[in-house]
Each structure stands twice: as C-alpha cells, then as structure tokens.
Scaffold this motif. Structure first.
Motif, PDB file in Angstrom:
ATOM      1  N   LYS A   9      46.312  40.993  38.982  1.00 25.01           N
ATOM      2  CA  LYS A   9      45.785  42.288  38.577  1.00 25.01           C
ATOM      3  C   LYS A   9      46.736  43.365  39.126  1.00 25.01           C
ATOM      4  CE  LYS A   9      41.456  42.026  40.130  1.00 25.01           C
ATOM      5  NZ  LYS A   9      39.971  42.047  40.093  1.00 25.01           N
ATOM      6  N   ARG A  30      34.246  32.395  33.239  1.00 26.74           N
ATOM      7  CA  ARG A  30      33.861  32.518  34.652  1.00 26.74           C
ATOM      8  C   ARG A  30      32.767  33.575  34.850  1.00 26.74           C
ATOM      9  NH1 ARG A  30      39.072  33.573  38.017  1.00 26.74           N
ATOM     10  NH2 ARG A  30      37.578  33.356  39.730  1.00 26.74           N
ATOM     11  N   PHE A  31      32.923  34.711  34.162  1.00 28.06           N
ATOM     12  CA  PHE A  31      31.908  35.769  34.295  1.00 28.06           C
ATOM     13  C   PHE A  31      30.573  35.309  33.694  1.00 28.06           C
ATOM     14  CE2 PHE A  31      35.414  39.260  34.335  1.00 28.06           C
ATOM     15  CZ  PHE A  31      35.400  39.319  35.721  1.00 28.06           C
ATOM     16  N   ILE A  86      35.458  39.915  45.498  1.00 31.28           N
ATOM     17  CA  ILE A  86      35.118  38.764  46.335  1.00 31.28           C
ATOM     18  C   ILE A  86      34.967  39.144  47.821  1.00 31.28           C
ATOM     19  CG2 ILE A  86      35.845  36.435  47.043  1.00 31.28           C
ATOM     20  CD1 ILE A  86      35.410  36.501  44.039  1.00 31.28           C
ATOM     21  N   PHE A 140      41.366  26.035  40.249  1.00 28.53           N
ATOM     22  CA  PHE A 140      41.089  27.471  40.107  1.00 28.53           C
ATOM     23  C   PHE A 140      41.334  27.953  38.671  1.00 28.53           C
ATOM     24  CE2 PHE A 140      42.356  32.010  41.091  1.00 28.53           C
ATOM     25  CZ  PHE A 140      41.065  32.428  41.352  1.00 28.53           C
ATOM     26  N   VAL A 169      33.307  31.611  48.561  1.00 28.34           N
ATOM     27  CA  VAL A 169      34.381  31.399  47.585  1.00 28.34           C
ATOM     28  C   VAL A 169      35.539  30.625  48.220  1.00 28.34           C
ATOM     29  CG1 VAL A 169      36.158  32.622  46.254  1.00 28.34           C
ATOM     30  CG2 VAL A 169      33.779  33.428  46.207  1.00 28.34           C
ATOM     31  N   ASP A 193      46.488  35.812  40.713  1.00 27.51           N
ATOM     32  CA  ASP A 193      45.533  36.940  40.654  1.00 27.51           C
ATOM     33  C   ASP A 193      46.350  38.214  40.436  1.00 27.51           C
ATOM     34  OD1 ASP A 193      43.290  38.504  40.735  1.00 27.51           O
ATOM     35  OD2 ASP A 193      42.947  38.282  42.886  1.00 27.51           O
ATOM     36  N   TYR A 214      28.708  34.523  42.614  1.00 31.10           N
ATOM     37  CA  TYR A 214      30.131  34.421  42.958  1.00 31.10           C
ATOM     38  C   TYR A 214      30.783  35.807  43.015  1.00 31.10           C
ATOM     39  CZ  TYR A 214      34.971  32.646  42.784  1.00 31.10           C
ATOM     40  OH  TYR A 214      36.284  32.376  43.063  1.00 31.10           O
ATOM     41  N   PHE A 215      30.805  36.512  41.896  1.00 33.58           N
ATOM     42  CA  PHE A 215      31.433  37.839  41.859  1.00 33.58           C
ATOM     43  C   PHE A 215      30.443  38.887  42.369  1.00 33.58           C
ATOM     44  CE2 PHE A 215      33.559  35.496  38.378  1.00 33.58           C
ATOM     45  CZ  PHE A 215      34.877  35.629  38.789  1.00 33.58           C
ATOM     46  N   ARG A 240      45.785  40.897  30.750  1.00 29.31           N
ATOM     47  CA  ARG A 240      44.326  40.963  30.627  1.00 29.31           C
ATOM     48  C   ARG A 240      43.764  42.188  31.332  1.00 29.31           C
ATOM     49  NH1 ARG A 240      40.082  40.105  33.701  1.00 29.31           N
ATOM     50  NH2 ARG A 240      41.249  39.549  35.564  1.00 29.31           N
ATOM     51  N   ASP A 279      47.257  37.098  33.058  1.00 26.37           N
ATOM     52  CA  ASP A 279      46.208  37.761  33.828  1.00 26.37           C
ATOM     53  C   ASP A 279      46.561  39.232  34.048  1.00 26.37           C
ATOM     54  OD1 ASP A 279      43.648  37.419  34.914  1.00 26.37           O
ATOM     55  OD2 ASP A 279      44.432  37.316  36.950  1.00 26.37           O
ATOM     56  N   THR A 337      45.246  33.391  46.622  1.00 28.31           N
ATOM     57  CA  THR A 337      45.187  32.296  45.643  1.00 28.31           C
ATOM     58  C   THR A 337      46.581  31.840  45.212  1.00 28.31           C
ATOM     59  OG1 THR A 337      44.765  33.995  43.974  1.00 28.31           O
ATOM     60  CG2 THR A 337      42.870  32.737  44.733  1.00 28.31           C
ATOM     61  N   ILE A 371      41.211  26.728  46.315  1.00 26.52           N
ATOM     62  CA  ILE A 371      40.084  26.652  45.373  1.00 26.52           C
ATOM     63  C   ILE A 371      40.495  25.627  44.318  1.00 26.52           C
ATOM     64  CG2 ILE A 371      38.576  27.881  43.766  1.00 26.52           C
ATOM     65  CD1 ILE A 371      39.118  30.450  45.221  1.00 26.52           C
TER      66      ILE A 371
HETATM   67  C1  GN1 Z   1      38.447  38.121  41.722  1.00 28.40           C
HETATM   68  O1  GN1 Z   1      38.385  39.841  44.220  1.00 28.40           O
HETATM   69  P1  GN1 Z   1      39.558  39.970  43.323  1.00 28.40           P
HETATM   70  O2  GN1 Z   1      39.468  41.221  42.515  1.00 28.40           O
HETATM   71  O3  GN1 Z   1      40.857  39.859  44.049  1.00 28.40           O
HETATM   72  C2  GN1 Z   1      38.771  36.654  41.445  1.00 28.40           C
HETATM   73  C3  GN1 Z   1      39.848  36.562  40.391  1.00 28.40           C
HETATM   74  C4  GN1 Z   1      39.367  37.231  39.130  1.00 28.40           C
HETATM   75  C5  GN1 Z   1      39.022  38.667  39.431  1.00 28.40           C
HETATM   76  C6  GN1 Z   1      38.450  39.363  38.231  1.00 28.40           C
HETATM   77  C7  GN1 Z   1      39.178  34.252  44.318  1.00 28.40           C
HETATM   78  O4  GN1 Z   1      39.569  38.744  42.282  1.00 28.40           O
HETATM   79  O5  GN1 Z   1      40.135  35.212  40.116  1.00 28.40           O
HETATM   80  O6  GN1 Z   1      40.350  37.169  38.129  1.00 28.40           O
HETATM   81  O7  GN1 Z   1      38.066  38.768  40.520  1.00 28.40           O
HETATM   82  N1  GN1 Z   1      39.208  36.005  42.679  1.00 28.40           N
HETATM   83  C8  GN1 Z   1      38.704  34.798  43.032  1.00 28.40           C
HETATM   84  O8  GN1 Z   1      38.469  40.735  38.420  1.00 28.40           O
HETATM   85  O9  GN1 Z   1      37.894  34.190  42.347  1.00 28.40           O
END
Ligand code: GN1
Ligand code: MG
Length: 364
Positions: A214, A310-311, A29, A153, A56, A212, A321-322, A250, A247, A235, A150
C-alpha cells in the motif's frame, strides 16, 4: 494507557523522559502510537511504538527475526539507502512483552508524509520505484532464512477455499445478505487463481516480496514527492512479484479509498496506473521473466479479488481479523474491491499494453 505506554517505552534504550503520546489511526491490524521524549538538552524526539496484533501474527518473535535479517541485509547491500531501524531494549532485543503478554516494538519517527490516494502521479511513480527497488535489493536474499509468519498469506486459492468453507458454516447468519457479492467473487475464482496456479506449476518464480505494498507504506519527504523509505516489513516473505505490483495498484490507483461507501465509483485511474508501472518497471524490468511480464497486469486483478475474498470472509466470520469502525465495514470494503476488480477486467488489455511499453523502454 499513558502509564502502560510509558512503561513499554522505558524498556527500550532511548534517551530522555516521556513527554507525550498520540494514537495514530493507521493500518488495519496493529495498534500504532507516536510517543515523544524530552531529551536532556530540552529538545523533543519522537518514536513510533507498535503493539502487534498477535491474533494475526501468532509468532511475533519470528516476525521480528525476519525484519532483523532483512534490514541487516539491506544495510549491507545498499548502505546509501534508508532502512527502518528498530531500537533495542535494555536486554538487547528488538521487542518486549508487557505483563499482559502484549508484544511491542519501537522505532525512530522521521518527519515525513504518507499518502493514501495521491493526486500527483509523480508520487505514485516514486512509490513504484521504491517498491521496485526494495525487491531488487532483496533479489539475492536467501528466502529460506525467512519464517513464513502468516502461512499461505497470498495463496489466493487457499483464501477461496477458506471463504467457501466459512460460507457453508455461516456462523453469524450473514451469508444470505451477501449472495450477490459471493456470486461475483466465485464467478472469477479460476481467473483470480491463475498466478498461484502457475506458481504451483513452477511457471512463475518465487521471490522475496514485501506483500503489503500500500502506498502509505512508503514514507515521503515532508510535503514532497521524494520517497524516503519503505516501511511495514511484517509480511516480507517469499511471494509473487505481480502481487506486489498489483497490491500497490489496488490501493493507490483506485479512484476511491479502499473502504469508500461510494464503491460504485471504484475503478482504475489509468494515469496513476501508468505512473506506478513506470516507476516499478524502471527498477525491475531487466529481471522479469516472460511469464511475469505476461501476468503483471493480471496480478492486479488477482490480488484485488483476493482482498475482496479476505474482507468478505472476515465479514461472514464476524469481523475478527481486520479492525472495523462500524459493523458493515468489511462488507463495504468487499464491495469496493469487487467493483475495482470488475473495472480491471475491462481494462486488462490496456493495462497489459502499458506493462509491455515500459518493459521495452527499460530493457533496451
Ligand atoms: C492489512 O494493517 P495493514 O494496513 O498494514 C493486511 C493486508 C491488507 C490490508 C488491507 C497482516 O494491512 O494484508 O492488504 O490490511 N495485513 C495483514 O488494507 O493481514
Ligand atoms: Mg501491513
């Protein structure tokens, strides 16, 4: 770029003179740079500078207000923990708008490592602890102080509704090529919406969540396995505990990258799943409600399907978006999420048993 970036950085209260910069290819993003300043004593110090994607994050000031409130609260609750620190500008804000309306912020860089698909389960377990702990520190935070930056979300049902409307509109004429993906995703709609439906009925608690999770949003000790700090607080909003858990699974417990062209290899690596569950539940087991325990593993499936939605939706809408590196990028990401979701369906009861195991272990 260099001059523009230098102007941005010079607006913040940091010492020394601009020395160098590089763009970091992270995140889907925002734009992220590492800039280095030469201090008066000749040493170099680096900062992370980010340009927020205001397509976004429509109200980036609200994003920063949320972060200010959360980090202040965290420093108070857990002074021994590291927390992300944003620098102030000369007029005492944690952001600036450039002359084109671009929104920027800056924080200190620390020498650390991040991982996408760690091979060492110790790293994944420690990420689980870090995200679990993050939730626990914010356990009593008053969620009404947060802006919903958001809206909806992680409202999986709304995500489906939007995708279905976009499929009907089909503005780029791409729908006919993705029928197979659409069919699978729609076939699991109700199952994927279980948790948000329960939330709507008051059967699951709303908590303050990261949203988020990850694993590359945890900074680790350089080259090591020790988690230092949770980053990307953009977020943090009210949400479901199971979605933070899910997540993370995932992303970090997938056998391949989120956007792997070898999407048929996607699936849950159970060793990594177990490791994350262990770390996360070690920190959170005592507060989970029975319904949360029952739906934690299902949350992995739900958020994976939501991510596929979403993708795919973004693909159908022309990838606005992405960030993408090639035209089919979002479609490849969709396929990878769909393959992972299918595998999760098969492994769901095993995943649930592992949750139970650690709940018993850590609530004794
Ligand atoms: C986006 O930009 P990033 O990697 O922090 C997204 C997440 C998704 C992710 C998928 C604000 O995160 O919700 O899970 O990509 N962030 C937003 O890799 O939509
Ligand atoms: Mg993010």
């Amino acid at each position: 770029m260099k001059q523009a970036l230098k102007n941005v950085c010079d607006s913040f209260r940091i010492k020394g003179t601009f020395f160098d910069y590089e763009e970091l290819k992270v995140g889907n993003i925002n734009k992220t740079y590492r800039v280095t300043y030469r201090q008066d004593d000749g040493s170099l110090k680096s900062y992370i500078v980010q340009k927020i994607n205001t397509n976004v994050f429509k109200d980036p000031v609200a994003v920063m207000e949320n972060i200010d409130r959360i980090t202040e609260y965290m420093r108070d609750e857990a002074p021994e923990k590291r927390v992300l620190h944003f620098h102030h500008t000369r007029d005492r804000k944690t952001y600036i708008f450039d002359e084109d309306g671009g929104f920027w912020r800056l924080f200190s860089y620390f020498n650390s490592s991040t991982y996408n698909l760690p091979e060492n389960p110790e790293i994944v377990k420690n990420a689980g602890k870090a995200f679990g702990e993050f939730q626990m520190i914010l356990g009593d935070f008053d969620a009404s102080l947060l802006h919903e930056t958001i809206p909806d979300f992680h409202n999986t049902r709304k995500r489906f509704e939007k995708m279905e409307a976009d499929i009907k509109a089909d503005p780029c004429g791409l729908v006919r090529d993705v029928r197979e993906e659409i069919d699978y995703i729609l076939s699991v709609k109700d199952k994927a919406c279980t948790l948000v439906d329960m939330l709507a009925k008051g059967e699951l608690p709303l908590r303050v969540t990261h949203n988020d999770t990850k694993i590359n949003n945890v900074l680790f000790e350089k080259g090591g396995t020790k988690a230092l700090v949770v980053i990307d607080l953009d977020t943090v909003m009210p949400g479901l505990m199971a979605y933070d858990f899910g997540d993370a699974i995932r992303f970090a417990a997938n056998k391949v990258d989120e956007d792997s062209p070898e999407y048929e290899k996607a699936g849950v690596d159970m060793e990594m799943y177990r490791a994350f569950a262990k770390g996360f539940l070690k920190r959170t087991a005592k507060v989970l409600t029975e319904n949360e325990i029952r739906t934690l593993a299902l949350g992995c499936f739900a958020i994976t399907v939501e991510q596929a939605v979403r993708f795919l939706d973004d693909y159908i809408m022309g990838s606005t978006y992405f960030k993408i590196n090639y035209p089919e990028h979002n479609l490849v990401r969709t396929r990878c999420q769909a393959a992972l979701a299918r595998d999760m369906e098969k492994k769901l009861s095993e995943m649930e048993e592992i949750v139970r195991h650690y709940i018993v272990k850590y609530t004794k």
